[in-house]
Write an enzyme that holds these catalytic residues in place. Structure first.
Site, mmCIF file in Angstrom:
data_model
loop_
_atom_site.group_PDB
_atom_site.id
_atom_site.type_symbol
_atom_site.label_atom_id
_atom_site.label_comp_id
_atom_site.label_asym_id
_atom_site.label_seq_id
_atom_site.Cartn_x
_atom_site.Cartn_y
_atom_site.Cartn_z
ATOM 1 N N ARG A 1 12.696 5.231 12.731
ATOM 2 C CA ARG A 1 11.406 5.920 12.651
ATOM 3 C C ARG A 1 10.527 5.540 13.848
ATOM 4 N NH1 ARG A 1 9.033 5.275 6.800
ATOM 5 N NH2 ARG A 1 7.764 7.021 7.542
ATOM 6 N N HIS B 1 12.610 -2.583 2.714
ATOM 7 C CA HIS B 1 12.020 -1.302 3.111
ATOM 8 C C HIS B 1 12.935 -0.194 2.623
ATOM 9 C CE1 HIS B 1 8.876 -3.110 5.470
ATOM 10 N NE2 HIS B 1 9.783 -3.950 5.942
ATOM 11 N N ILE B 2 12.339 0.790 1.967
ATOM 12 C CA ILE B 2 13.115 1.892 1.397
ATOM 13 C C ILE B 2 13.742 2.740 2.512
ATOM 14 C CG2 ILE B 2 12.882 4.035 0.048
ATOM 15 C CD1 ILE B 2 10.461 2.534 -1.372
ATOM 16 N N PRO C 1 0.800 -1.227 0.000
ATOM 17 C CA PRO C 1 0.000 0.000 0.000
ATOM 18 C C PRO C 1 0.833 1.278 0.000
ATOM 19 C CG PRO C 1 -0.151 -1.131 2.118
ATOM 20 C CD PRO C 1 0.511 -2.078 1.161
ATOM 21 N N ASN D 1 8.032 -5.458 -0.636
ATOM 22 C CA ASN D 1 7.906 -4.320 0.269
ATOM 23 C C ASN D 1 6.421 -4.221 0.603
ATOM 24 O OD1 ASN D 1 7.731 -1.935 1.658
ATOM 25 N ND2 ASN D 1 9.026 -0.774 0.250
ATOM 26 N N GLU E 1 12.586 -9.319 1.985
ATOM 27 C CA GLU E 1 11.798 -8.159 2.413
ATOM 28 C C GLU E 1 12.632 -6.898 2.226
ATOM 29 O OE1 GLU E 1 10.661 -8.488 6.533
ATOM 30 O OE2 GLU E 1 9.610 -6.553 6.537
ATOM 31 N N ARG F 1 4.975 10.813 -2.763
ATOM 32 C CA ARG F 1 4.681 10.585 -1.349
ATOM 33 C C ARG F 1 5.906 10.910 -0.481
ATOM 34 N NH1 ARG F 1 4.680 4.512 1.238
ATOM 35 N NH2 ARG F 1 3.979 5.150 3.286
ATOM 36 N N ALA G 1 2.966 -0.630 5.024
ATOM 37 C CA ALA G 1 2.470 -0.695 6.407
ATOM 38 C C ALA G 1 1.940 -2.079 6.784
ATOM 39 C CB ALA G 1 1.392 0.366 6.605
HETATM 40 C C1 DQA Z 1 8.081 1.218 4.033
HETATM 41 C C2 DQA Z 1 8.105 1.481 5.545
HETATM 42 C C3 DQA Z 1 6.730 1.277 6.144
HETATM 43 O O1 DQA Z 1 6.759 1.543 7.538
HETATM 44 C C4 DQA Z 1 5.733 2.217 5.506
HETATM 45 O O2 DQA Z 1 4.440 1.973 6.015
HETATM 46 C C5 DQA Z 1 5.750 2.156 4.020
HETATM 47 C C6 DQA Z 1 7.038 2.054 3.340
HETATM 48 C C7 DQA Z 1 9.440 1.517 3.381
HETATM 49 O O3 DQA Z 1 9.640 1.077 2.259
HETATM 50 O O4 DQA Z 1 10.274 2.211 3.975
HETATM 51 O O5 DQA Z 1 4.727 2.261 3.361
HETATM 52 O O6 DQA Z 1 7.802 -0.165 3.821
#
Ligand code: DQA
Length: 150
Positions: free
Chosen positions: A105, A98-99, A9, A72, A96, A17, A75
């Site tokens: 965070r 995460h960017i 999502p 990815n 997995e 974004r 959330a």
């Molecule tokens: C994310 C990190 C998640 O916490 C967030 O909800 C995202 C992007 C990232 O790629 O850093 O939508 O997965």
């Protein structure tokens, strides 16, 4: 070798974004550059959905035929036991990504339901994380005697 990138999502809004966190590039632009870099060596595809069920359906669809899934989950990583179960259910290994550096965070981003069932996790390296995930599958393939040149 068949590899799919599955984005969850809000990742359809990359480039627009929160650019200070996620950068200025759309995923479509980035995916074109991945295709140029890897497209002749591997079969690379991309799927994005904002819906949990659609992500689960896609994992089921590719999870017995592909060589790698790069996920990815956005959330959903922090909320979805159902996607975690799908990762555990299939044969295809999942990396997995995460960017952003989720550990720098909010606390609620610091736990992923997915990680324990994944082959590995790449966090905080921007879009480059997807490139590194692809390279990890290629190196794994070579280690098993495969001959993919990139
Ligand atoms: C994310 C990190 C998640 O916490 C967030 O909800 C995202 C992007 C990232 O790629 O850093 O939508 O997965």
């Amino acid at each position: 070798m068949k590899i799919i990138i599955i984005n969850g999502p809000n990742l359809n809004l990359l480039g627009k974004r929160e650019p200070s966190i996620y950068g200025n590039q759309s995923f479509e632009q980035f995916f074109e550059s991945l295709q140029k870099q890897f497209g002749s060596a591997i079969e690379l595809s991309y799927f994005q959905s904002n819906s949990e069920g659609a992500i689960i359906d896609k994992i089921h669809e590719v999870g017995f035929s592909h060589d790698g899934i790069i996920l990815n989950g956005g959330a959903y990583s922090h909320t979805s036991i159902a996607i975690a179960d799908a990762i555990a259910a299939v044969e295809t290994p999942v990396v997995e990504v995460h960017i952003s550096n989720v550990y720098a965070r909010e606390t609620f981003r610091q736990h992923s339901y997915f990680s324990a069932s994944c082959k590995g996790v790449i966090v905080g390296l921007g879009l480059q994380g997807y490139t590194l995930a692809i390279l990890s599958f290629i190196l794994g393939h070579r280690a098993q005697g495969g001959n993919i040149q990139v």
